[in-house]
Design a protein around this motif. Structure first.
Motif, PDB file in Angstrom:
ATOM      1  N   ARG A 186      52.076 -33.026 -38.931  1.00  0.00           N
ATOM      2  CA  ARG A 186      52.308 -31.705 -38.345  1.00  0.00           C
ATOM      3  C   ARG A 186      53.634 -31.661 -37.604  1.00  0.00           C
ATOM      4  O   ARG A 186      54.260 -32.676 -37.358  1.00  0.00           O
ATOM      5  N   LYS A 187      53.976 -30.453 -37.167  1.00  0.00           N
ATOM      6  CA  LYS A 187      55.215 -30.305 -36.408  1.00  0.00           C
ATOM      7  C   LYS A 187      54.987 -30.526 -34.921  1.00  0.00           C
ATOM      8  O   LYS A 187      55.937 -30.553 -34.146  1.00  0.00           O
ATOM      9  N   MET A 189      51.709 -32.013 -31.882  1.00  0.00           N
ATOM     10  CA  MET A 189      50.386 -32.581 -31.680  1.00  0.00           C
ATOM     11  C   MET A 189      50.043 -33.679 -32.685  1.00  0.00           C
ATOM     12  O   MET A 189      48.967 -33.704 -33.256  1.00  0.00           O
ATOM     13  N   ILE A 260      43.243 -44.456 -40.636  1.00  0.00           N
ATOM     14  CA  ILE A 260      43.099 -43.118 -41.230  1.00  0.00           C
ATOM     15  C   ILE A 260      44.390 -42.324 -41.206  1.00  0.00           C
ATOM     16  O   ILE A 260      44.517 -41.340 -41.906  1.00  0.00           O
ATOM     17  N   ARG A 261      45.349 -42.744 -40.410  1.00  0.00           N
ATOM     18  CA  ARG A 261      46.603 -41.984 -40.360  1.00  0.00           C
ATOM     19  C   ARG A 261      47.569 -42.387 -41.455  1.00  0.00           C
ATOM     20  O   ARG A 261      48.533 -41.674 -41.725  1.00  0.00           O
ATOM     21  N   TYR A 266      52.238 -47.431 -47.215  1.00  0.00           N
ATOM     22  CA  TYR A 266      53.041 -46.231 -46.952  1.00  0.00           C
ATOM     23  C   TYR A 266      53.881 -46.436 -45.699  1.00  0.00           C
ATOM     24  O   TYR A 266      55.072 -46.138 -45.662  1.00  0.00           O
TER      25      TYR A 266
ATOM     26  N   GLN B 613      56.805 -35.584 -47.241  1.00  0.00           N
ATOM     27  CA  GLN B 613      56.460 -34.461 -46.367  1.00  0.00           C
ATOM     28  C   GLN B 613      56.754 -33.120 -47.025  1.00  0.00           C
ATOM     29  O   GLN B 613      57.807 -32.932 -47.623  1.00  0.00           O
ATOM     30  N   GLU B 615      57.068 -29.150 -46.401  1.00  0.00           N
ATOM     31  CA  GLU B 615      57.148 -28.055 -45.447  1.00  0.00           C
ATOM     32  C   GLU B 615      56.895 -26.757 -46.194  1.00  0.00           C
ATOM     33  O   GLU B 615      57.582 -26.449 -47.177  1.00  0.00           O
ATOM     34  N   MET B 651      46.716 -30.740 -45.378  1.00  0.00           N
ATOM     35  CA  MET B 651      46.334 -31.727 -44.353  1.00  0.00           C
ATOM     36  C   MET B 651      44.854 -31.888 -44.057  1.00  0.00           C
ATOM     37  O   MET B 651      44.452 -32.942 -43.591  1.00  0.00           O
ATOM     38  N   ASN B 663      37.187 -39.190 -38.658  1.00  0.00           N
ATOM     39  CA  ASN B 663      38.134 -38.380 -37.871  1.00  0.00           C
ATOM     40  C   ASN B 663      37.434 -37.160 -37.256  1.00  0.00           C
ATOM     41  O   ASN B 663      37.841 -36.024 -37.502  1.00  0.00           O
ATOM     42  N   PHE B 666      40.069 -33.293 -33.160  1.00  0.00           N
ATOM     43  CA  PHE B 666      41.267 -32.558 -33.572  1.00  0.00           C
ATOM     44  C   PHE B 666      42.546 -33.396 -33.466  1.00  0.00           C
ATOM     45  O   PHE B 666      43.627 -32.902 -33.760  1.00  0.00           O
ATOM     46  N   ALA B 667      42.430 -34.650 -33.006  1.00  0.00           N
ATOM     47  CA  ALA B 667      43.616 -35.506 -33.027  1.00  0.00           C
ATOM     48  C   ALA B 667      43.856 -35.969 -34.460  1.00  0.00           C
ATOM     49  O   ALA B 667      44.981 -35.949 -34.950  1.00  0.00           O
ATOM     50  N   ASP B 668      42.769 -36.373 -35.130  1.00  0.00           N
ATOM     51  CA  ASP B 668      42.918 -36.871 -36.493  1.00  0.00           C
ATOM     52  C   ASP B 668      42.292 -35.967 -37.547  1.00  0.00           C
ATOM     53  O   ASP B 668      42.548 -36.143 -38.729  1.00  0.00           O
ATOM     54  N   LYS B 670      43.030 -33.073 -38.851  1.00  0.00           N
ATOM     55  CA  LYS B 670      44.219 -32.216 -38.745  1.00  0.00           C
ATOM     56  C   LYS B 670      43.943 -30.795 -39.229  1.00  0.00           C
ATOM     57  O   LYS B 670      43.390 -30.605 -40.298  1.00  0.00           O
ATOM     58  N   VAL B 671      44.351 -29.839 -38.422  1.00  0.00           N
ATOM     59  CA  VAL B 671      44.464 -28.452 -38.877  1.00  0.00           C
ATOM     60  C   VAL B 671      45.861 -28.001 -38.452  1.00  0.00           C
ATOM     61  O   VAL B 671      46.414 -28.551 -37.504  1.00  0.00           O
ATOM     62  N   THR B 673      48.931 -26.388 -36.677  1.00  0.00           N
ATOM     63  CA  THR B 673      49.186 -25.763 -35.381  1.00  0.00           C
ATOM     64  C   THR B 673      50.042 -24.520 -35.640  1.00  0.00           C
ATOM     65  O   THR B 673      50.538 -24.316 -36.749  1.00  0.00           O
ATOM     66  N   ALA B 675      52.916 -24.046 -34.860  1.00  0.00           N
ATOM     67  CA  ALA B 675      54.262 -24.444 -35.278  1.00  0.00           C
ATOM     68  C   ALA B 675      54.339 -24.715 -36.777  1.00  0.00           C
ATOM     69  O   ALA B 675      55.409 -24.646 -37.374  1.00  0.00           O
ATOM     70  N   ASP B 676      53.204 -25.053 -37.384  1.00  0.00           N
ATOM     71  CA  ASP B 676      53.214 -25.395 -38.810  1.00  0.00           C
ATOM     72  C   ASP B 676      53.102 -24.182 -39.720  1.00  0.00           C
ATOM     73  O   ASP B 676      53.372 -24.261 -40.903  1.00  0.00           O
ATOM     74  N   PRO B 729      51.486 -36.441 -47.481  1.00  0.00           N
ATOM     75  CA  PRO B 729      52.753 -37.119 -47.768  1.00  0.00           C
ATOM     76  C   PRO B 729      52.526 -38.404 -48.575  1.00  0.00           C
ATOM     77  O   PRO B 729      53.276 -38.702 -49.503  1.00  0.00           O
TER      78      PRO B 729
END
Ligand SMILES: Cc1cc2nc3c(=O)[nH]c(=O)nc-3n(C[C@H](O)[C@H](O)[C@H](O)COP(=O)(O)OP(=O)(O)OC[C@H]3O[C@@H](n4cnc5c(N)ncnc54)[C@H](O)[C@@H]3O)c2cc1C
Lengths: 288, 741
Positions: A186-187, A189, A260-261, A266, B613, B615, B651, B663, B666-668, B670-671, B673, B675-676, B729
């Motif tokens: 993400r951009k 967080m 998981i990240r 990679y 990545q 965008e 994501m 996961n 909401f740290a892992d 992912k949804v 934000t 900004a995205d 990615p």
């Protein structure tokens, strides 16, 4: 979750309390790491020692000796400080990648470093800048270089009762510049999947690279300095191909894990790509 | 017809109270003496429960009640409204646990800390047994059975076998002949993950039982009447003994259609004789709520050299997790795409695995199968060297075309949405290096469940609207606009309290984008009913014929003469003294025919081929909404759907390791934000339906094609085709590496 909130008014008092309650007490700065850990029961301190009220751990000063950042300096302050943006833009750049504005307003530099996550975004650029940590403790004061500050995931060299007081960054050399590149889905967080910082210093004339320091995040148990990659570049006129070679060396130095990240494979690949990019970007900036 | 209120972009009438914090959500309900309830999640994905010992937990000071499955009748239930009525579910694990996190016991205590401590004192003896974690695992001939007694369950179909509990099929023409007659045949497999709806507000509820044993449950739900009937079934209580009070919904997206902890909460309240509140933590949301099902799709498609579709065959495996609930039939209905296909065959299977039980998520089933079908349409176009837009245009449904399930299209707007993305320049040929554009079409429908509505006029002219239709999208603003238009009043003069199951007749759940459609029809009916009463009364009073009257500005006028008029308040007051008594209009609509909905979307992306990545630079969508009652709400739904579809595309995924969500946060988890989320363009197409004002459902459609459009754009930009969502990615880099060899 239950803990006692201790609010010392002087640093001496804080250190004494910490020293006498070694395994039971933890420092609370912004709380953005530790409170999460306490809630998740990953850490169960009996005492949380709030150091935000003690004087002497705050503030930014810049003079001929370089930059001094108090441990309580917030990430947001680093991100927006005019002097940092002018003299050490790489620090502001790295700070801007952390969490969200809300998190950056609460989170502190000391917390980011002392939490000792291999992914801590302030660690790699500070290592690349050759920063040092000034540590205060019951036995007095000592100084440790940033690259030796980390001892393992969640571990630093801080001993019982010791507190990180400030971080000192040497004055920027002429014709030097840095870059920090963080990879995440993400951009905002995001915890870095890989982060690479590079600081390049050119000879006073020409394109030869007088010094270079590279640090890697999220690819080893600690934020790691990539010395072999540096050796490839130091004293050389850095071409694209040489930067690629440095990237390959950095890949060898990294020891990423799969989680998981991201997979280890990679992550390792990205160390190569990002090292090359960070070096070239720093080089470009150093030239101008 | 010229409208004065509908068709305008009114801000949401519930907006201010939600922004200011005044709106009441599930966790806001506080009753005197209220306890906190928590549940004990299973630590295994598949295990027999040998024994549960709650003795020590019960003895902990502050604990007021402990329950297990033994506290309720032993039965399996299903919610008939959500078809197939295969009753395989228990409200709590009884003799075995089938997924990690499944509630095994629950505690009510004076505070959460005590309740959680009590959980740690409950001793459960498990015997772990082999598990089936994925679709391939579950389909092996000797796979462990998630439900050994499936064949004895009520409502089981004849097709049930092994871990397959459901099969739905449809066919037309002859696919094997179609493939022979094709110039080219393409065959691919696609996969999509389980994804949580990620609404901001977790499930939250309060249950209380009065002296007479009557229960009230306040809860965040899209389906209060279904919760009432589930509670009656599960706890074997008469329906009359249960009142369900729906509260504001802090995001549902289908995730709040189901009964979750309500029976446990009510049992605890009964046992403790005190009100009990249960609020899921974010982690619990990921463990036990009802996410979108994972799907594996195999598609085989035969085409002529010019891109004309000749035959298409689809096989869709829905991973439902531990209990039925995956939208299997939608796989058949939407899996082959909105195209004229003379020879078509679709088979969809519901498969049990030892994972959390899947449910519905915005256009259930459609985003999964559309990712497959629209990715393949893109592959076909590129292989044949035809513009992806042209391939769709050539095959797109028009009026009179028929789907594989035999649905015959009336007036539809699919081709108009295609025209619109081109006309607006969303789909164009030029592009910069490293960037790509992708196109995808999608279809959905407008559900037609029953709705009740009631309109009354206060003596000050205020209009009261009661409807059982739960608002999760801002739908009540649209309903108010429809009512305001019909009665000639300002929207501010209308109040819309949220009624409960005691105060409004039965209304179906909020699903299938149906509220402005079915709810709109009910409101219109109620409005016309009350309007008739108003006109009758005024005609009598002013001694004119009702046909000579008109409504406007909150008054009733004699046409042509603006002096002779009565305000609605005056009419209401006058009614009190006549045999009319009160002005009260009713509207009840039953099942309406489902109106089809279509959209075309275009994604523009930039791909970093080295880091993988992606965008997303722009998203554009054109959607047939029939008639936009509130264009602002429509655009909001379209943008929200595309943003969510983008998350699905690049994501979002629940990552499992041996059945355990890795996961659950909401740290892992992912949804995107804010900004995205890229800049978005929306184009509204209005091809009227047969519904009220010609509306079609809006809310779900926009999430359907987005992931496919993005994956197609990624191919356009980087030359790699990712056939598994999300397009992370890492997957892009792996594909780039593979392509380079
Ligand atoms: C939503 C969210 C997003 C985040 N995103 C990022 C991100 O993108 N990148 C990133 O790097 N981090 C991220 N973090 C982590 C965190 O915000 C930062 O590491 C932050 O800088 C921590 O500072 P703090 O003051 O809040 O630390 P605290 O939580 O107060 O302390 C952290 C640790 O350091 C110790 N400590 C603090 N100060 C001192 C001191 N002076 N001397 C000795 N020990 C000390 C504490 O005892 C504790 O163990 C995120 C956190 C959240 C909640």
């Amino acid at each position: 979750m239950r803990f006692e909130f201790v609010q010392p008014s002087a640093l001496q008092e804080a250190m004494q309390f910490l020293a006498s309650h070694q395994d039971e007490a933890a420092i609370l700065a912004g709380g953005t790491d530790i409170l999460v850990q306490v809630k998740q029961k990953k850490r169960l301190p009996k005492y949380l020692v709030n150091i935000k009220g003690v004087s002497g751990l705050d503030g930014i000063t810049y003079n001929g000796q370089g930059l001094r950042l108090g441990a309580l300096t917030t990430i947001r302050t680093i991100e927006t400080s005019p002097i940092i943006k002018e003299k050490y833009p790489v620090l502001a750049e790295a700070a801007a990648t952390i969490g969200s504005v809300q998190v950056r307003n609460r989170g502190t530099l000391g917390g980011n470093l002392c939490n000792a996550s291999p992914a801590a975004d302030m660690a790699a650029p500070l290592i690349a800048l050759g920063a040092t940590a000034r540590i205060l403790g019951p036995q007095g004061e000592r100084t440790v270089s940033m690259e030796e500050f980390f001892a393992g995931p969640g571990k630093t060299v801080l001993g019982p009762g010791e507190v990180l007081a400030e971080v000192a960054v040497p004055p920027p050399s002429p014709r030097s510049a840095g870059a920090y590149i963080k990879l995440g889905p993400r951009k905002a967080m995001d915890i870095a999947v890989v982060g690479v910082a590079a600081v390049v210093t050119l000879e006073s004339q020409g394109d030869r690279c007088r010094d270079v320091r590279i640090a890697l995040g999220s690819v080893a148990p600690i934020p790691l300095r990539a010395k072999k990659a540096e050796t490839v570049l130091r004293g050389q006129v850095v071409s694209y191909d040489l930067a690629v070679t440095a990237g390959h060396k950095a890949m060898e130095e990294a020891s990423p894990i799969t989680d998981i990240r991201g997979s280890a494979e990679y992550r390792r690949d990205m160390v190569g790509v990002l090292t090359r990019r960070a070096v070239l970007r720093a080089l470009e900036a150093a030239r101008t | 017809m010229a409208f004065s209120v509908v068709g305008k972009g009114l801000p949401r009438i519930d907006g201010a109270s939600k922004v200011r914090g005044g709106a009441v959500f599930g966790a806001d309900v506080k009753l005197p003496g209220m306890l906190i309830g928590v549940f004990l999640p299973s630590p295994h994905a598949h295990a027999r429960i040998r024994h549960i010992d709650t003795y020590r937990a019960e003895g902990l000071p502050g604990v007021k009640g402990v329950v297990t499955a033994q506290d309720a009748p032993s039965l399996r239930y299903c919610t008939p409204a959500y078809g197939p009525s295969l009753c395989d579910r228990t409200f709590m694990a009884r003799s075995k646990v089938r997924y990690f996190g499944e509630p095994v016991a629950a505690v009510a205590a004076v505070d959460e800390e005590t309740a959680r401590e009590a959980l740690s004192l409950i001793a459960v003896e498990y015997e772990e047994i082999p598990a089936a974690f994925t679709i391939p695992d579950a389909l092996l001939p000797d796979a462990p059975l998630v439900h050994e007694e499936l064949l004895s369950y009520q409502g089981v179909g004849r097709e049930a076998r092994g871990n397959i509990y459901l099969q739905r099929s449809a066919a037309r023409g002859d696919v094997s002949r179609g493939f022979t007659e094709s110039d080219f045949v393409f065959e691919h497999t696609f996969a999509t993950p389980m994804v949580h709806q990620s609404y901001v507000e977790p499930h939250a509820m309060v249950a209380a039982v009065d002296d007479a044993g009557r229960a009230t449950v306040w809860t965040t739900t899209q389906a209060p009447f279904n919760i009432r009937s589930d509670l009656a079934t599960i706890l074997q209580m008469p329906l009359s003994q249960i009142r369900v009070v729906p509260l504001e919904v802090g995001g549902g997206f289908g995730g709040k259609l189901f009964t979750t902890l309500e029976p446990i909460c009510l049992l605890l309240a009964r046992k403790a004789r005190r009100p009990v509140r249960m609020v899921m933590s974010r982690e619990e949301e990921f463990l036990i709520a009802r996410p979108r099902a994972a799907v594996t799709a195999r598609l085989k498609t035969g085409v002529k050299r010019d891109g004309t579709l000749v035959a298409r065959e689809g096989e869709f495996y829905f991973d439902t997790g531990a209990y039925q609930g995956a939208p299997v039939s939608f796989g058949v209905r939407f899996g082959l795409g909105p195209y004229r296909i003379p020879n078509a065959k679709a088979d969809a299977y519901g498969v049990y695995t030892n994972k959390v039980s899947a449910g519905y998520f915005r256009a259930p089933g459609a985003p999964q199968v559309t990712f497959a079908s629209e990715s393949q349409m893109d592959i076909i176009a590129r292989e044949l060297g035809i513009d992806p837009w042209e391939v769709r245009w050539k095959n797109a449904w028009e009026e009179g075309d028929e789907s594989v399930t035999g649905e015959r299209m009336g007036r539809i707007g699919l081709k108009k949405t295609l025209e619109e993305v081109r006309r607006r320049g969303m789909w164009r040929a030029d592009r910069e290096v490293g960037r790509g554009r992708g196109l995808a079409c999608g279809q959905w429908y407008t559900g037609g469940g029953a709705t009740s509505a009631c309109v009354t006029i206060y003596e000050d002219g205020t209009v009261g609207l009661l409807t059982g239709a739960i608002d999760i999208t801002g739908s009540r603003t649209g309903l108010v606009q429809i009512l305001a238009e019909e009665l000639g009043v300002a929207p501010e003069r209308i109040v819309v309290p949220v009624p409960d199951t005691d105060t409004i007749p039965w209304t179906g759940e909020t699903s299938g984008s149906r509220i402005t459609y079915g709810g709109g029809a009910a409101v219109l009916q109620a409005a016309r009913d009350v309007k008739g009463q108003i006109l009758g009364l005024v005609a009598e009073k002013l001694e004119v014929s009702a046909e000579d009257l008109e409504l406007g500005g909150g008054r009733v006028y004699v046409k042509g003469s603006r002096e002779k008029s009565l305000s609605l308040g005056e009419v209401a007051l006058a009614a009190q003294g006549t045999k009319v008594g009160a002005l009260l209009g009713w509207g009840v609509v039953g099942r309406l025919s489902p109106a089809p909905v279509f959209a075309t979307q275009v994604a523009e992306v930039q791909v970093d081929a080295e880091t993988g990545q992606v965008e997303v630079l722009k998203l554009g969508g054109a959607q047939d909404v029939g008639f936009a009652v509130n264009p602002l709400s429509v655009a909001g739904q379209m943008e929200g759907g595309m943003a969510q579809g983008m998350g699905y595309g690049i994501m979002e995924a629940m990552i499992f390791f041996r059945g355990k969500v890795e996961n659950p946060n909401f740290a892992d988890g992912k949804v995107p934000t804010a900004a995205d989320v890229p800049s978005m363009a929306t184009a509204i197409v209005e091809e009227p339906s047969d519904g009220p004002l010609g509306v079609r459902g809006v809310g779900e459609m926009p999430i359907v094609p987005t992931a496919a459009a993005i994956a197609n754009a990624i191919h356009d930009a980087a030359g790699v085709r990712i056939r598994e969502l999300p397009v992370t990615p890492e997957r892009v880099v792996a594909a780039v590496k593979e392509k380079r060899g």
